[in-house]
Motif scaffolding. Sequence first.
Motif, PDB file in Angstrom:
ATOM      1  N   GLU A 150     -32.822 -58.255 -13.167  1.00 32.58           N
ATOM      2  CA  GLU A 150     -31.654 -57.513 -12.674  1.00 32.58           C
ATOM      3  C   GLU A 150     -31.389 -57.791 -11.192  1.00 32.58           C
ATOM      4  OE1 GLU A 150     -31.738 -53.379 -13.706  1.00 32.58           O
ATOM      5  OE2 GLU A 150     -32.305 -53.778 -15.793  1.00 32.58           O
ATOM      6  N   VAL A 151     -31.970 -58.879 -10.693  1.00 38.50           N
ATOM      7  CA  VAL A 151     -31.822 -59.233  -9.284  1.00 38.50           C
ATOM      8  C   VAL A 151     -30.369 -59.551  -8.939  1.00 38.50           C
ATOM      9  CG1 VAL A 151     -32.416 -60.994  -7.562  1.00 38.50           C
ATOM     10  CG2 VAL A 151     -34.203 -59.977  -8.993  1.00 38.50           C
ATOM     11  N   PHE A 152     -29.704 -60.276  -9.827  1.00 37.50           N
ATOM     12  CA  PHE A 152     -28.323 -60.707  -9.585  1.00 37.50           C
ATOM     13  C   PHE A 152     -27.408 -59.499  -9.344  1.00 37.50           C
ATOM     14  CE2 PHE A 152     -24.114 -62.304 -10.856  1.00 37.50           C
ATOM     15  CZ  PHE A 152     -24.078 -63.563 -10.265  1.00 37.50           C
ATOM     16  N   GLY A 153     -27.453 -58.550 -10.258  1.00 34.16           N
ATOM     17  CA  GLY A 153     -26.614 -57.365 -10.117  1.00 34.16           C
ATOM     18  C   GLY A 153     -26.981 -56.538  -8.909  1.00 34.16           C
ATOM     19  N   ALA A 154     -28.282 -56.465  -8.609  1.00 39.37           N
ATOM     20  CA  ALA A 154     -28.729 -55.664  -7.468  1.00 39.37           C
ATOM     21  C   ALA A 154     -28.173 -56.203  -6.160  1.00 39.37           C
ATOM     22  CB  ALA A 154     -30.257 -55.626  -7.425  1.00 39.37           C
ATOM     23  N   VAL A 155     -28.146 -57.541  -6.022  1.00 39.80           N
ATOM     24  CA  VAL A 155     -27.617 -58.133  -4.787  1.00 39.80           C
ATOM     25  C   VAL A 155     -26.098 -57.977  -4.727  1.00 39.80           C
ATOM     26  CG1 VAL A 155     -27.345 -60.270  -3.480  1.00 39.80           C
ATOM     27  CG2 VAL A 155     -29.537 -59.732  -4.552  1.00 39.80           C
ATOM     28  N   GLY A 156     -25.413 -58.251  -5.819  1.00 35.29           N
ATOM     29  CA  GLY A 156     -23.965 -58.132  -5.819  1.00 35.29           C
ATOM     30  C   GLY A 156     -23.488 -56.723  -5.529  1.00 35.29           C
ATOM     31  N   GLU A 157     -24.242 -55.743  -6.018  1.00 35.82           N
ATOM     32  CA  GLU A 157     -23.855 -54.335  -5.821  1.00 35.82           C
ATOM     33  C   GLU A 157     -24.373 -53.767  -4.512  1.00 35.82           C
ATOM     34  OE1 GLU A 157     -25.408 -52.492  -9.303  1.00 35.82           O
ATOM     35  OE2 GLU A 157     -24.143 -53.694 -10.649  1.00 35.82           O
ATOM     36  N   GLY A 158     -25.197 -54.519  -3.787  1.00 35.99           N
ATOM     37  CA  GLY A 158     -25.663 -54.065  -2.487  1.00 35.99           C
ATOM     38  C   GLY A 158     -26.911 -53.214  -2.521  1.00 35.99           C
ATOM     39  N   VAL A 159     -27.584 -53.131  -3.667  1.00 36.62           N
ATOM     40  CA  VAL A 159     -28.871 -52.439  -3.707  1.00 36.62           C
ATOM     41  C   VAL A 159     -29.853 -53.144  -2.777  1.00 36.62           C
ATOM     42  CG1 VAL A 159     -30.828 -51.816  -5.197  1.00 36.62           C
ATOM     43  CG2 VAL A 159     -28.477 -51.603  -6.048  1.00 36.62           C
ATOM     44  N   ALA A 160     -29.758 -54.460  -2.718  1.00 36.79           N
ATOM     45  CA  ALA A 160     -30.503 -55.274  -1.764  1.00 36.79           C
ATOM     46  C   ALA A 160     -29.548 -56.330  -1.221  1.00 36.79           C
ATOM     47  CB  ALA A 160     -31.706 -55.936  -2.418  1.00 36.79           C
ATOM     48  N   GLU A 161     -29.776 -56.755   0.015  1.00 37.60           N
ATOM     49  CA  GLU A 161     -28.894 -57.759   0.618  1.00 37.60           C
ATOM     50  C   GLU A 161     -29.243 -59.169   0.178  1.00 37.60           C
ATOM     51  OE1 GLU A 161     -28.905 -54.115   3.072  1.00 37.60           O
ATOM     52  OE2 GLU A 161     -30.533 -55.420   2.343  1.00 37.60           O
ATOM     53  N   LEU A 162     -30.489 -59.404  -0.219  1.00 36.69           N
ATOM     54  CA  LEU A 162     -30.965 -60.732  -0.581  1.00 36.69           C
ATOM     55  C   LEU A 162     -31.717 -60.686  -1.903  1.00 36.69           C
ATOM     56  CD1 LEU A 162     -32.508 -61.786   2.869  1.00 36.69           C
ATOM     57  CD2 LEU A 162     -30.411 -62.727   1.879  1.00 36.69           C
ATOM     58  N   GLY A 163     -31.670 -61.821  -2.616  1.00 38.29           N
ATOM     59  CA  GLY A 163     -32.466 -61.969  -3.817  1.00 38.29           C
ATOM     60  C   GLY A 163     -33.035 -63.368  -3.880  1.00 38.29           C
ATOM     61  N   HIS A 164     -34.231 -63.497  -4.443  1.00 39.22           N
ATOM     62  CA  HIS A 164     -34.806 -64.820  -4.678  1.00 39.22           C
ATOM     63  C   HIS A 164     -35.136 -64.921  -6.155  1.00 39.22           C
ATOM     64  CE1 HIS A 164     -37.510 -68.324  -4.421  1.00 39.22           C
ATOM     65  NE2 HIS A 164     -36.749 -68.636  -3.394  1.00 39.22           N
ATOM     66  N   THR A 165     -34.542 -65.939  -6.825  1.00 41.48           N
ATOM     67  CA  THR A 165     -34.600 -65.980  -8.274  1.00 41.48           C
ATOM     68  C   THR A 165     -34.228 -67.384  -8.744  1.00 41.48           C
ATOM     69  OG1 THR A 165     -33.767 -64.848 -10.260  1.00 41.48           O
ATOM     70  CG2 THR A 165     -32.232 -65.064  -8.397  1.00 41.48           C
ATOM     71  N   ALA A 166     -33.840 -67.498 -10.014  1.00 37.74           N
ATOM     72  CA  ALA A 166     -33.375 -68.768 -10.571  1.00 37.74           C
ATOM     73  C   ALA A 166     -32.059 -68.530 -11.287  1.00 37.74           C
ATOM     74  CB  ALA A 166     -34.411 -69.343 -11.536  1.00 37.74           C
ATOM     75  N   SER A 167     -31.115 -69.435 -11.082  1.00 40.30           N
ATOM     76  CA  SER A 167     -29.748 -69.183 -11.536  1.00 40.30           C
ATOM     77  C   SER A 167     -29.610 -69.129 -13.055  1.00 40.30           C
ATOM     78  CB  SER A 167     -28.811 -70.248 -10.962  1.00 40.30           C
ATOM     79  OG  SER A 167     -29.098 -71.530 -11.500  1.00 40.30           O
ATOM     80  N   PHE A 168     -30.501 -69.819 -13.806  1.00 37.64           N
ATOM     81  CA  PHE A 168     -30.290 -69.838 -15.249  1.00 37.64           C
ATOM     82  C   PHE A 168     -30.599 -68.505 -15.930  1.00 37.64           C
ATOM     83  CE2 PHE A 168     -34.542 -72.354 -15.964  1.00 37.64           C
ATOM     84  CZ  PHE A 168     -35.279 -71.274 -15.506  1.00 37.64           C
ATOM     85  N   PHE A 169     -31.094 -67.534 -15.170  1.00 40.04           N
ATOM     86  CA  PHE A 169     -31.253 -66.195 -15.727  1.00 40.04           C
ATOM     87  C   PHE A 169     -29.902 -65.500 -15.935  1.00 40.04           C
ATOM     88  CE2 PHE A 169     -35.606 -65.900 -13.457  1.00 40.04           C
ATOM     89  CZ  PHE A 169     -36.263 -66.376 -14.583  1.00 40.04           C
ATOM     90  N   TRP A 170     -28.856 -66.013 -15.292  1.00 40.90           N
ATOM     91  CA  TRP A 170     -27.590 -65.273 -15.237  1.00 40.90           C
ATOM     92  C   TRP A 170     -26.496 -65.874 -16.118  1.00 40.90           C
ATOM     93  CZ3 TRP A 170     -30.522 -62.028 -13.480  1.00 40.90           C
ATOM     94  CH2 TRP A 170     -31.380 -62.256 -12.404  1.00 40.90           C
ATOM     95  N   GLN A 171     -26.854 -66.729 -17.084  1.00 41.43           N
ATOM     96  CA  GLN A 171     -25.820 -67.371 -17.887  1.00 41.43           C
ATOM     97  C   GLN A 171     -25.024 -66.365 -18.712  1.00 41.43           C
ATOM     98  OE1 GLN A 171     -28.785 -69.821 -20.127  1.00 41.43           O
ATOM     99  NE2 GLN A 171     -27.636 -69.186 -21.926  1.00 41.43           N
ATOM    100  N   GLY A 172     -25.564 -65.171 -18.934  1.00 39.84           N
ATOM    101  CA  GLY A 172     -24.797 -64.136 -19.624  1.00 39.84           C
ATOM    102  C   GLY A 172     -23.728 -63.516 -18.750  1.00 39.84           C
ATOM    103  N   LYS A 173     -23.850 -63.656 -17.440  1.00 41.38           N
ATOM    104  CA  LYS A 173     -22.877 -63.104 -16.498  1.00 41.38           C
ATOM    105  C   LYS A 173     -21.935 -64.190 -15.986  1.00 41.38           C
ATOM    106  CE  LYS A 173     -26.181 -59.637 -14.748  1.00 41.38           C
ATOM    107  NZ  LYS A 173     -25.449 -58.412 -15.109  1.00 41.38           N
ATOM    108  N   ALA A 174     -22.510 -65.329 -15.626  1.00 45.65           N
ATOM    109  CA  ALA A 174     -21.737 -66.458 -15.100  1.00 45.65           C
ATOM    110  C   ALA A 174     -22.241 -67.699 -15.830  1.00 45.65           C
ATOM    111  CB  ALA A 174     -21.919 -66.587 -13.590  1.00 45.65           C
TER     112      ALA A 174
END
Length: 363
Positions: free
Chosen positions: A85-109
């Motif tokens: 849930e890192v992607f949503g947390a950064v976009g919504e401002g729960v955290a300013e930064l995230g470190h992750t891998a982009s292929f986790f988000w293919q359901g969103k983008a």
Amino acid sequence: MNTPLSRRKLLKAASVAAPAAAATMIGSPVLAADKLHWKMVTSWPKGAPGVGTTAQRLADRITAMSNGKLNVKLYGAGELVPPLEVFGAVGEGVAELGHTASFFWQGKAKASVFFTTVPFGLTSGEHIAWVNQGGGQALWDKLYAPFNIKPFMAGNTGIQMGGWFKKEITSLKDLQGLKIRSAGLGGEIYKQMGATAILLPPGEIYSGLRSGVVDAAEFLGPWSDRAFGFYKAAPFYYWPTFNKPNGSAECLVNKAAFEALSPDLQAIVQNACEAENAYALSESDWENARALANLIDGEKAQIREFPSDIMAKAKALTPGILDKFVWGDPLAEEILSSYRQAMALSETWAKVGRQAFLNARDN
């Protein structure tokens, strides 16, 4: 001892805090003595060799390069938000930064997968060249902009292994009914070859192997895989990868918070990501070589080459899977087209350059 604040100090604090607060409602930068305090959330257990250490170094780089003006605190997977849930947390401002891998988000983008790795795709050096020189960064920015996120490459685990299997795989038929932990489009390839792909967060892979949730798992390379102890649950370690010829990690930055930074701090965030991207790739190449030797000689892992019918089938399936995956999404189609142009450009040079040299050197 408490000291009353002067009117001048109050006015100064208000003048700095006001534009920052306006930049983003949730996750506004916390101001203390003219310093910003940002949170970084990750998809990795804190301190995990490879991705975990990269995330910590990135946080430390930003803090040090800014002389503490931008102080970054790292939260490991699950400490502030769940790992996927890192992607949503950064976009919504729960955290300013995230470190992750982009292929986790293919359901969103959908096209996010192209910014980590795709089957039979660009190698690490080729991928970096596409993002930096071939228009990949602009497409990545365009893809994430609707989510209030600015992405950067920020680490690389290099080319990866095929994965850990509880039982030896001797032919394509051995994949029938097999449950494998797989991320990205490689999961669809396994599905079409008769297996079931299951996405588990990194911290749950070992327990999944032990409990039987999965029969096999692919993650990264020998360095990270050894640290997670996969060899204790699944002794057969397969090569070569077909799913993950590259291992780009990403730094996600809340776009509104990033744009509210002064130009010097924006440059520090970007340059810290670039520095960590280069350093982590060299570190991965070195540590993977050391770890593979230890897995073979010390841990007695059984290193196996994928049967030729599996590799041939996976390669034959890939173009159609990619075409079907992006169909009907104009931006995803544009990104695949750009990616394939980079592949075509890279292939000839790779054959007469790196590939030809390695064949001559090693044979």
